[in-house]
Design an enzyme around this catalytic site. Sequence first.
Site: not given
Ligand code: ADP
Ligand code: MG
Length: 606
Positions: A8, A168, A69, A190
Amino acid sequence: MSLILGIDLGTTNSLAAYMTPAGPVVVRDASGNALVPSVVAFGEGGVTVGAAARAHAVENPLATIYSVKRLMGKGLADVGGDLKYLAYPVVAGRGGMACVKVAGREITPQELSAAVLREVKARSEAAIGAEIRQAVITVPAYFDDSQRQATRDAGRIAGLEVRRIVNEPTAAALAYGLGRKGDSTIAVYDLGGGTFDISILRISGGVFQVLATDGDTHLGGDDLDMELIELIASEIRDRLGRDMAFPPATRQAMRNFAEAAKIRLSSQDQARIEIDLGAAGRLERTITREEFEARAAKWVDHTIEHCRSALAGAGLTADRIDQVVMVGGCTRIPLVSRRVGEFFARVPYTAINPDEVVAMGAAVQAGILAGVQRDTLLLDVIPLSLGIETLGGAMGKLIMRNSTVPCQASETFTTYAAGQTSVDIHVLQGERELARDCRSLGRFQLRGIPPMPAGAPRISVTFLIDANGILNVSARELRSGREAGVQITPAHGLTSGEVDAMVKESYTHAIADLTEHRLIDLRNEAGRILAAIDKAVAEVGAVMSPAQRAAMDEAVGDLKAKMEGGDPDALYAAMKAANEAAMPLTQMQMDQVLQKTVMGRKIDEV
Ligand code: ADP
Ligand code: MG
């Protein structure tokens, strides 16, 4: 059989998983972390990737590259609106391709993503204990051909053969095993770090069709962090009794506090923040979940609006959705799952970690390709229609969106002018009617058509999409049999030659090589300095005072130690110090050399 990694490659975080007979397993480091922040930092010591690079942003915002990205497979003109979210300079590279200007050079988004992929690959190899050469990489469902090709090229630059690019939301559905027991219609919600995507999928007979996608490319966890930053900042301003602008390092520190508080509030009712304000004392503040939700509500409302329009786009109502799958770190926020559950009137699927579910699904797809898992048939579909520009700037579609891959389509076109011996073929992707509203994937020319009256030549254009969803275009004039030598390179992509070159001289290696090179040069130079000092001690050592001698011996000892180490800057400093400490000797030697020269001349002159 070689293992295929599922990756991912996220805007904020990236991670990998792999398939085992017992199911997909997420790759974790020793402390259990799966996520690699998608950040590449260029420092004096070289290139760092991941959490270390992200921490670097405070000191060196211009050389810390995140959210790359957003730039993949795009021209500078296409990223316009994104630029204000990026702290580093983005410039137009070859053919107008959006490139990042960092460390004095232009770096393509493909190379930057490759650095992240290389890190993910290395971690996976360490965890699995085997070399990995193949991968499945996920992309958002709305990614066009040029963005998909850029992702594939990034994989190749990182030394990975990309066996499949998977959507995704499709991956998330696969991770839950949806579609294995009959047909269903699902919504994949998402909410990541900076983007929100809602996809409506129809799974029927093992075919995943994207019925609609919607969302906001600038809505995510970052906005919620900003809400908390504003809350903290306004209280600091009240405390100090004046309006103040915070320097970037302070803002970054506040961001870290805010994100930590947001994450804590997903599992606890309150989060405490303590900030040292120097002379103004400390700011200690407890933020409650109610307070956070009050500020987060408007963002969550926006996502629900997008869910509504995605449903409308798919021609469905919420009650027609069988399952709702939650993806992205922000769906851990209780307010989010509550609102999504209410809207679809379904308890959303949250059993699999929402920030790991896409990688798990990629691993499932990898398992299908590798033959580990045989009972699932997965066919991907074209996300956007493909066609060519026809007379008057219209878009002539050859392959409709949602066609399953691999697929092929041909259509015959003709010339518009008498005696026309060449035609330009402009390849487009998109749903709009006019060429100018679609994405330009590239152009090529069919030459050497025998002169004929207008409309007489019959030019057959064939689009072939392989199982990876990558487009090959060919054209042939049927009367003359003339074929166009077509290599379609997306308008903002790399040629295969360029990718090969990047694979060879991958820039992280180049920078590491540079450091190594500099060390070798410096070590040689240091060796010369030590030899010169030895010689000087033998010749004129007696001129030094005991204190000068002790200082010089210490500097020489330090230089020898630094020659063993790997830090070029420290070595350079030790060389300078040794040279300075040996100055009285050098001075004396110079004097002697001068004297000899003078004497020698005298002798010559005799
Ligand atoms: P992406 O798909 O954009 O790369 P992610 O799915 O990894 O990103 O999401 C990252 C976001 O999720 C960040 O803003 C992070 O602060 C938030 N995040 C991660 N864990 C938690 C949680 N337990 N509660 C709230 N927000 C969270
Ligand atoms: Mg993602």
